[in-house]
Motif scaffolding. Sequence first.
Motif, PDB file in Angstrom:
ATOM      1  N   LEU A   1     -15.961 -11.787  -1.426  1.00 39.45           N
ATOM      2  CA  LEU A   1     -14.699 -10.880  -1.286  1.00 39.45           C
ATOM      3  C   LEU A   1     -14.996  -9.453  -0.619  1.00 39.45           C
ATOM      4  O   LEU A   1     -16.046  -8.907  -1.090  1.00 39.45           O
ATOM      5  CB  LEU A   1     -13.955 -10.676  -2.827  1.00 39.45           C
ATOM      6  N   ILE A   2     -14.243  -9.158   0.183  1.00 40.60           N
ATOM      7  CA  ILE A   2     -14.825  -7.955   1.152  1.00 40.60           C
ATOM      8  C   ILE A   2     -13.507  -7.106   0.895  1.00 40.60           C
ATOM      9  O   ILE A   2     -12.413  -7.397   1.318  1.00 40.60           O
ATOM     10  CB  ILE A   2     -15.065  -8.391   2.478  1.00 40.60           C
ATOM     11  N   THR A   3     -13.753  -5.856   0.351  1.00 38.97           N
ATOM     12  CA  THR A   3     -12.137  -4.833   0.463  1.00 38.97           C
ATOM     13  C   THR A   3     -12.668  -3.826   1.752  1.00 38.97           C
ATOM     14  O   THR A   3     -13.918  -3.430   1.968  1.00 38.97           O
ATOM     15  CB  THR A   3     -12.412  -3.672  -0.844  1.00 38.97           C
ATOM     16  N   GLU A   4     -11.628  -3.607   2.315  1.00 44.74           N
ATOM     17  CA  GLU A   4     -11.662  -2.846   3.401  1.00 44.74           C
ATOM     18  C   GLU A   4     -11.699  -1.297   3.163  1.00 44.74           C
ATOM     19  O   GLU A   4     -12.195  -0.607   4.142  1.00 44.74           O
ATOM     20  CB  GLU A   4     -10.038  -2.830   3.844  1.00 44.74           C
ATOM     21  N   GLY A   5     -11.622  -0.699   1.828  1.00 42.25           N
ATOM     22  CA  GLY A   5     -12.113   0.479   1.760  1.00 42.25           C
ATOM     23  C   GLY A   5     -10.784   1.672   2.095  1.00 42.25           C
ATOM     24  O   GLY A   5      -9.652   0.898   2.310  1.00 42.25           O
TER      25      GLY A   5
ATOM     26  N   SER B   1      -3.383   6.241   2.466  1.00 40.01           N
ATOM     27  CA  SER B   1      -4.801   5.334   2.815  1.00 40.01           C
ATOM     28  C   SER B   1      -5.380   5.421   1.356  1.00 40.01           C
ATOM     29  O   SER B   1      -5.891   4.157   1.034  1.00 40.01           O
ATOM     30  CB  SER B   1      -5.569   6.161   3.590  1.00 40.01           C
ATOM     31  N   GLY B   2      -5.240   6.202   0.509  1.00 37.77           N
ATOM     32  CA  GLY B   2      -5.987   6.298  -0.732  1.00 37.77           C
ATOM     33  C   GLY B   2      -5.292   5.087  -1.585  1.00 37.77           C
ATOM     34  O   GLY B   2      -6.065   4.267  -2.378  1.00 37.77           O
ATOM     35  N   LYS B   3      -3.856   4.871  -1.682  1.00 37.69           N
ATOM     36  CA  LYS B   3      -3.404   3.719  -2.356  1.00 37.69           C
ATOM     37  C   LYS B   3      -3.737   2.468  -1.818  1.00 37.69           C
ATOM     38  O   LYS B   3      -3.920   1.451  -2.458  1.00 37.69           O
ATOM     39  CB  LYS B   3      -1.663   3.999  -2.114  1.00 37.69           C
ATOM     40  N   SER B   4      -4.000   2.411  -0.509  1.00 36.78           N
ATOM     41  CA  SER B   4      -4.266   1.187   0.150  1.00 36.78           C
ATOM     42  C   SER B   4      -5.545   0.745  -0.220  1.00 36.78           C
ATOM     43  O   SER B   4      -5.738  -0.407  -0.581  1.00 36.78           O
ATOM     44  CB  SER B   4      -4.137   1.183   1.607  1.00 36.78           C
ATOM     45  N   ALA B   5      -6.433   1.883  -0.450  1.00 35.38           N
ATOM     46  CA  ALA B   5      -7.989   1.420  -0.770  1.00 35.38           C
ATOM     47  C   ALA B   5      -8.073   1.086  -2.181  1.00 35.38           C
ATOM     48  O   ALA B   5      -8.691  -0.024  -2.579  1.00 35.38           O
ATOM     49  CB  ALA B   5      -8.835   2.644  -0.490  1.00 35.38           C
TER      50      ALA B   5
ATOM     51  N   ALA C   1      -6.606  -2.669  -2.386  1.00 34.07           N
ATOM     52  CA  ALA C   1      -7.605  -3.669  -2.090  1.00 34.07           C
ATOM     53  C   ALA C   1      -8.548  -3.979  -3.111  1.00 34.07           C
ATOM     54  O   ALA C   1      -8.767  -5.135  -3.225  1.00 34.07           O
ATOM     55  CB  ALA C   1      -7.976  -3.241  -0.678  1.00 34.07           C
ATOM     56  N   LEU C   2      -8.975  -2.619  -3.627  1.00 33.99           N
ATOM     57  CA  LEU C   2      -9.935  -3.152  -4.660  1.00 33.99           C
ATOM     58  C   LEU C   2      -9.434  -3.832  -5.788  1.00 33.99           C
ATOM     59  O   LEU C   2      -9.851  -4.852  -6.539  1.00 33.99           O
ATOM     60  CB  LEU C   2     -10.378  -1.735  -4.979  1.00 33.99           C
ATOM     61  N   ALA C   3      -8.181  -3.517  -6.153  1.00 39.32           N
ATOM     62  CA  ALA C   3      -7.647  -4.024  -7.481  1.00 39.32           C
ATOM     63  C   ALA C   3      -7.223  -5.301  -7.233  1.00 39.32           C
ATOM     64  O   ALA C   3      -7.417  -6.377  -7.985  1.00 39.32           O
ATOM     65  CB  ALA C   3      -6.395  -3.171  -7.815  1.00 39.32           C
ATOM     66  N   LEU C   4      -6.682  -5.740  -6.041  1.00 38.68           N
ATOM     67  CA  LEU C   4      -6.379  -7.218  -5.571  1.00 38.68           C
ATOM     68  C   LEU C   4      -7.525  -8.040  -5.649  1.00 38.68           C
ATOM     69  O   LEU C   4      -7.799  -9.287  -6.228  1.00 38.68           O
ATOM     70  CB  LEU C   4      -5.694  -7.313  -4.441  1.00 38.68           C
TER      71      LEU C   4
ATOM     72  N   TRP D   1      -8.782  10.906  -1.963  1.00 37.72           N
ATOM     73  CA  TRP D   1      -7.574  10.481  -1.550  1.00 37.72           C
ATOM     74  C   TRP D   1      -6.846   9.275  -2.502  1.00 37.72           C
ATOM     75  O   TRP D   1      -5.682   9.117  -2.528  1.00 37.72           O
ATOM     76  CB  TRP D   1      -7.562  10.011  -0.002  1.00 37.72           C
ATOM     77  N   VAL D   2      -7.812   8.541  -3.045  1.00 36.08           N
ATOM     78  CA  VAL D   2      -7.328   7.616  -4.283  1.00 36.08           C
ATOM     79  C   VAL D   2      -6.843   8.442  -5.528  1.00 36.08           C
ATOM     80  O   VAL D   2      -5.683   8.345  -5.835  1.00 36.08           O
ATOM     81  CB  VAL D   2      -8.602   6.684  -4.759  1.00 36.08           C
TER      82      VAL D   2
END
Length: 323
Positions: free
Chosen positions: A5-9, A90-94, A97-100, A121-122
């Motif tokens: 599993l790879i997260t985009e960051g 972008s923080g929300k996205s990062a 991705a981690l949570a999913l 930014w998270v």
Amino acid sequence: MNRILITEGDPCGIGPELFSQTLPLLKKISKARPILYFHSGRFPLPKEISILKNENDGADAKKGIYSIPIGSLSRKEIFSLKPGKPSAVSGKSALGALALAVEFQKRDGGDLVTLPLSKEWVIRSGASSFRGHTEFLAETYGKKTFMLMSGKELQVLPLTTHVPLVSVPEFLKKIDLTSLAEAILSCKKIDLKKPIAFLGLNPHAGEGGKVGKEEKEILEPMIRFLKRKGLRVEGPLSADSMFGDDARKRFGLHLACYHDQGLIPFKMWEGKKGVNLTLGLDFTRVSPDHGTAFDIAGKGLADSASFVECLLRITGKRSGFSK
């Protein structure tokens, strides 16, 4: 089949570039293990990557590379993302991705590679308690986790991670030493035939209490405990002489009292070949030893060396692959 599993960051950092740069290696790895990539959906991906249409497909993913948009961003938010321009989105996205990715890991298993995100930014996205990947994973899995900076010659474990320097002594007192000893003993990357260097907190390791009392009051009891657990720990040792040629060869692990005490020499010596390995989990989690590099994002300057090292570590293959 143990998927990766790879997260985009942070999508506005260099994470998307690192993933795209490393596609030849990813394709070779995916012939043996499925790869699931969790991302914002903002940047185009090569046509060789299949899109999972629903979450249940993840459990049955065959060999290959799969794209998984996180689904928590609106269309407007997705198109607001631009390389080098971090934001609350972008923080929300990062974090999404981690949570999913963690949700998939808990349900279907797998090892985790996390590309860099920005804690700032998270937090600005609304996750006010977020302190970093290592802490997030500890809380999510209910485990005592430890950050190991792992390189070719140096293995450095900062006993405290993302905390203010003034708070380090109090955090040192709260470390679960039994979990720490178990994590060290179970890590194959650490050469336990060699002694472990426990670095002093104060200059010259406190000089017998003349330059601070933390060594005697906090560190020495910690060292005695770790020795009782079977670890060959030496210290407290003056940190300023613990990263030269002799010390690198003599010690199998350096225990640093705080983040920069260990990470500055580690990054200077190991360069882009080091990785961040989380100890204490029931699966492997690695991350590049660098940050989001917003200043060069989207400029074609990103170096994927540390990400490649992560992939080689997680597959257990240090040869037979090329960038």
